[in-house]
Write an enzyme that holds these catalytic residues in place. Structure first.
Site, PDB file in Angstrom:
ATOM      1  N   GLU A  22      35.675  50.383  44.770  1.00 16.33           N
ATOM      2  CA  GLU A  22      35.480  49.738  44.345  1.00 16.33           C
ATOM      3  C   GLU A  22      34.793  48.071  44.605  1.00 16.33           C
ATOM      4  O   GLU A  22      34.758  47.105  43.816  1.00 16.33           O
ATOM      5  CB  GLU A  22      36.545  49.307  43.487  1.00 16.33           C
ATOM      6  CG  GLU A  22      37.357  50.490  42.635  1.00 16.33           C
ATOM      7  CD  GLU A  22      38.559  49.949  42.204  1.00 16.33           C
ATOM      8  OE1 GLU A  22      38.734  48.953  40.975  1.00 16.33           O
ATOM      9  OE2 GLU A  22      39.912  50.197  42.118  1.00 16.33           O
ATOM     10  N   SER A 152      40.791  51.697  38.507  1.00 14.69           N
ATOM     11  CA  SER A 152      40.077  51.667  38.016  1.00 14.69           C
ATOM     12  C   SER A 152      39.479  52.767  37.137  1.00 14.69           C
ATOM     13  O   SER A 152      38.442  53.495  37.771  1.00 14.69           O
ATOM     14  CB  SER A 152      38.622  50.588  39.157  1.00 14.69           C
ATOM     15  OG  SER A 152      37.802  50.156  38.202  1.00 14.69           O
ATOM     16  N   TYR A 218      32.086  50.156  33.536  1.00 14.68           N
ATOM     17  CA  TYR A 218      31.507  48.650  34.643  1.00 14.68           C
ATOM     18  C   TYR A 218      29.517  48.719  33.817  1.00 14.68           C
ATOM     19  O   TYR A 218      28.946  48.234  35.108  1.00 14.68           O
ATOM     20  CB  TYR A 218      31.385  49.582  36.099  1.00 14.68           C
ATOM     21  CG  TYR A 218      32.938  49.350  36.341  1.00 14.68           C
ATOM     22  CD1 TYR A 218      32.706  47.913  36.318  1.00 14.68           C
ATOM     23  CD2 TYR A 218      33.316  50.065  36.877  1.00 14.68           C
ATOM     24  CE1 TYR A 218      34.437  47.496  36.251  1.00 14.68           C
ATOM     25  CE2 TYR A 218      34.704  49.579  37.514  1.00 14.68           C
ATOM     26  CZ  TYR A 218      35.095  48.000  37.143  1.00 14.68           C
ATOM     27  OH  TYR A 218      36.516  48.325  37.687  1.00 14.68           O
ATOM     28  N   ARG A 257      45.425  42.836  33.135  1.00 14.56           N
ATOM     29  CA  ARG A 257      45.676  43.148  32.876  1.00 14.56           C
ATOM     30  C   ARG A 257      46.215  44.655  32.479  1.00 14.56           C
ATOM     31  O   ARG A 257      45.837  45.080  32.884  1.00 14.56           O
ATOM     32  CB  ARG A 257      43.429  44.168  32.390  1.00 14.56           C
ATOM     33  CG  ARG A 257      43.105  44.018  30.865  1.00 14.56           C
ATOM     34  CD  ARG A 257      41.857  44.347  31.487  1.00 14.56           C
ATOM     35  NE  ARG A 257      41.788  45.897  31.988  1.00 14.56           N
ATOM     36  CZ  ARG A 257      41.347  46.624  32.910  1.00 14.56           C
ATOM     37  NH1 ARG A 257      40.225  45.118  34.023  1.00 14.56           N
ATOM     38  NH2 ARG A 257      40.969  47.337  33.284  1.00 14.56           N
ATOM     39  N   ASP A 259      47.239  48.210  30.449  1.00 18.33           N
ATOM     40  CA  ASP A 259      45.632  49.193  29.218  1.00 18.33           C
ATOM     41  C   ASP A 259      46.820  49.803  28.309  1.00 18.33           C
ATOM     42  O   ASP A 259      47.982  50.767  29.316  1.00 18.33           O
ATOM     43  CB  ASP A 259      44.471  50.209  30.182  1.00 18.33           C
ATOM     44  CG  ASP A 259      44.197  49.337  31.792  1.00 18.33           C
ATOM     45  OD1 ASP A 259      43.709  47.684  31.442  1.00 18.33           O
ATOM     46  OD2 ASP A 259      43.657  49.725  31.942  1.00 18.33           O
ATOM     47  N   GLU A 272      48.746  51.217  32.428  1.00 22.14           N
ATOM     48  CA  GLU A 272      48.831  50.936  33.908  1.00 22.14           C
ATOM     49  C   GLU A 272      48.759  49.364  33.434  1.00 22.14           C
ATOM     50  O   GLU A 272      48.127  48.920  33.085  1.00 22.14           O
ATOM     51  CB  GLU A 272      48.224  51.763  35.216  1.00 22.14           C
ATOM     52  CG  GLU A 272      46.095  51.642  34.759  1.00 22.14           C
ATOM     53  CD  GLU A 272      45.426  51.411  35.933  1.00 22.14           C
ATOM     54  OE1 GLU A 272      46.062  51.207  36.793  1.00 22.14           O
ATOM     55  OE2 GLU A 272      43.942  52.222  35.284  1.00 22.14           O
ATOM     56  N   ASN A 274      46.949  45.892  35.238  1.00 20.84           N
ATOM     57  CA  ASN A 274      45.830  45.973  36.690  1.00 20.84           C
ATOM     58  C   ASN A 274      46.365  44.232  37.191  1.00 20.84           C
ATOM     59  O   ASN A 274      46.570  43.662  36.233  1.00 20.84           O
ATOM     60  CB  ASN A 274      44.382  46.087  35.943  1.00 20.84           C
ATOM     61  CG  ASN A 274      44.158  47.100  36.170  1.00 20.84           C
ATOM     62  OD1 ASN A 274      43.325  48.043  36.248  1.00 20.84           O
ATOM     63  ND2 ASN A 274      44.094  47.450  34.445  1.00 20.84           N
ATOM     64  N   GLY A 278      39.200  42.834  36.983  1.00 22.22           N
ATOM     65  CA  GLY A 278      37.786  42.688  37.002  1.00 22.22           C
ATOM     66  C   GLY A 278      37.056  41.484  36.476  1.00 22.22           C
ATOM     67  O   GLY A 278      37.994  40.690  34.930  1.00 22.22           O
TER      68      GLY A 278
END
Length: 311
Positions: A22, A152, A218, A257, A259, A272, A274, A278
């Site tokens: 990433e 990601s 992205y 964050r 999800d 998950e 994070n 981002g």
């Protein structure tokens, strides 16, 4: 307030780039953060992280590190451990929370223990990836195949027919960790930002393609976002509460964050956490913060203010 701008006049390194799959996303995140912190009057050095990062930080006489790395070495506890050993305070989660958040097998086990809803799944060693068949999956198809140790949506596939299962498993096995196959839960994709232990809000992600893959994540314009999420108030409360439980249960710091897939029956299935979301213009955490009246520059400074040694 007190503690605000506690790093003013100090040397701030924004750690970005790095060695993971990433890297490109991290370069964007790092540049955006450095710009924001400079606008706030901070002395910032952008440091592209490689094997010599410790020597580089010493040479620059860095006082504090803003971690803008993604993926392996940056999000998995490795750089956090290095910074702890060097005595350089840093933003975000510590070694343990970072490592657990990155390992999908360990984090699922913890989520279940914390009483969160986890879609049914099976874990296979990479060496067996080539022989995984439908007979191994009590929940059948469709299913989602993913590597245990990547962030990601890297290496993730949605499998709808038996013929595609083998290829998806072999692809996941090219990445780090075990291969996870989980029941595909159809529902709304909801992502929740938690800052310093408190949920900021939930954003709804509507991918242009059926599956929210790395490309959709992205590429600006392919995916629609709704903030606040278009869900009833009681479900909104439930998903915010679940994200706070996950953040605290993993021992996270700073901003995370989480999800979820919100199933039609209202159950929020956690995918998950994070620990290093981002932070670019198209990223979800800044969108959610903005929806709360927190400008991007203020968010970055608040995260910097929270920098600490955690070990």
């Amino acid at each position: 307030g007190p503690g605000m701008a506690r790093w003013q006049g100090k040397r701030v390194a924004v750690l970005y780039g790095g060695l993971s799959s990433e890297r490109d996303v991290s370069l964007n995140t790092g540049k955006a953060i450095a710009k924001a912190l400079e606008a706030k009057g901070h002395q910032v050095a952008l440091v592209d992280v490689d094997r010599e990062v410790a020597a580089r930080l010493r040479e620059l006489r860095i006082d504090v590190a803003f971690n803008a790395l993604h993926g392996r070495f940056g999000e998995d506890g490795c750089i956090q451990g290095l910074l702890e050993a060097m005595g350089v305070p840093y933003t975000g989660s510590g070694v343990l929370a970072s490592a657990v958040g990155m390992d999908k097998v360990v984090s699922k086990t913890l989520f279940k223990f914390l009483g969160l809803s986890v879609a049914e799944y099976r874990v296979f060693p990479r060496s067996r990836a080539g022989e995984i068949s439908l007979a191994d999956l009590p929940f059948g198809l469709p299913c989602v195949v993913k590597p245990a140790g990547e962030g990601s949506s890297v290496g993730v596939s949605l499998v709808k027919e038996a013929g595609a299962l083998g290829k998806a498993c072999r692809e996941a096995a090219t990445f780090k960790g075990d291969v996870i196959v989980e029941r595909y839960v159809k529902g709304k994709e909801i992502q929740v930002a938690v800052l310093d232990g408190k949920a900021l809000g939930a954003i709804e992600v509507v991918p242009a393609n059926e599956f929210y893959d790395y490309a959709a994540k992205y590429t600006a314009g392919t995916t629609q976002y709704f903030y606040p999420a278009r869900i009833p108030e009681d479900r909104n409360r439930a998903v915010l509460a679940a994200a706070e439980v996950a953040h605290r249960g993993l021992g996270c710091d700073g901003v995370t964050r989480t999800d979820f897939i919100l199933a039609p029956d209202g159950v929020p299935y956690i995918l998950e956490v994070n620990t290093l979301p981002g932070m670019t213009a198209t990223s979800l955490v800044p969108k959610i913060a903005k929806g709360n009246g927190i400008a991007f520059e203020d968010l970055c400074e608040r995260l910097l203010d929270g920098a600490a040694l955690k070990a």
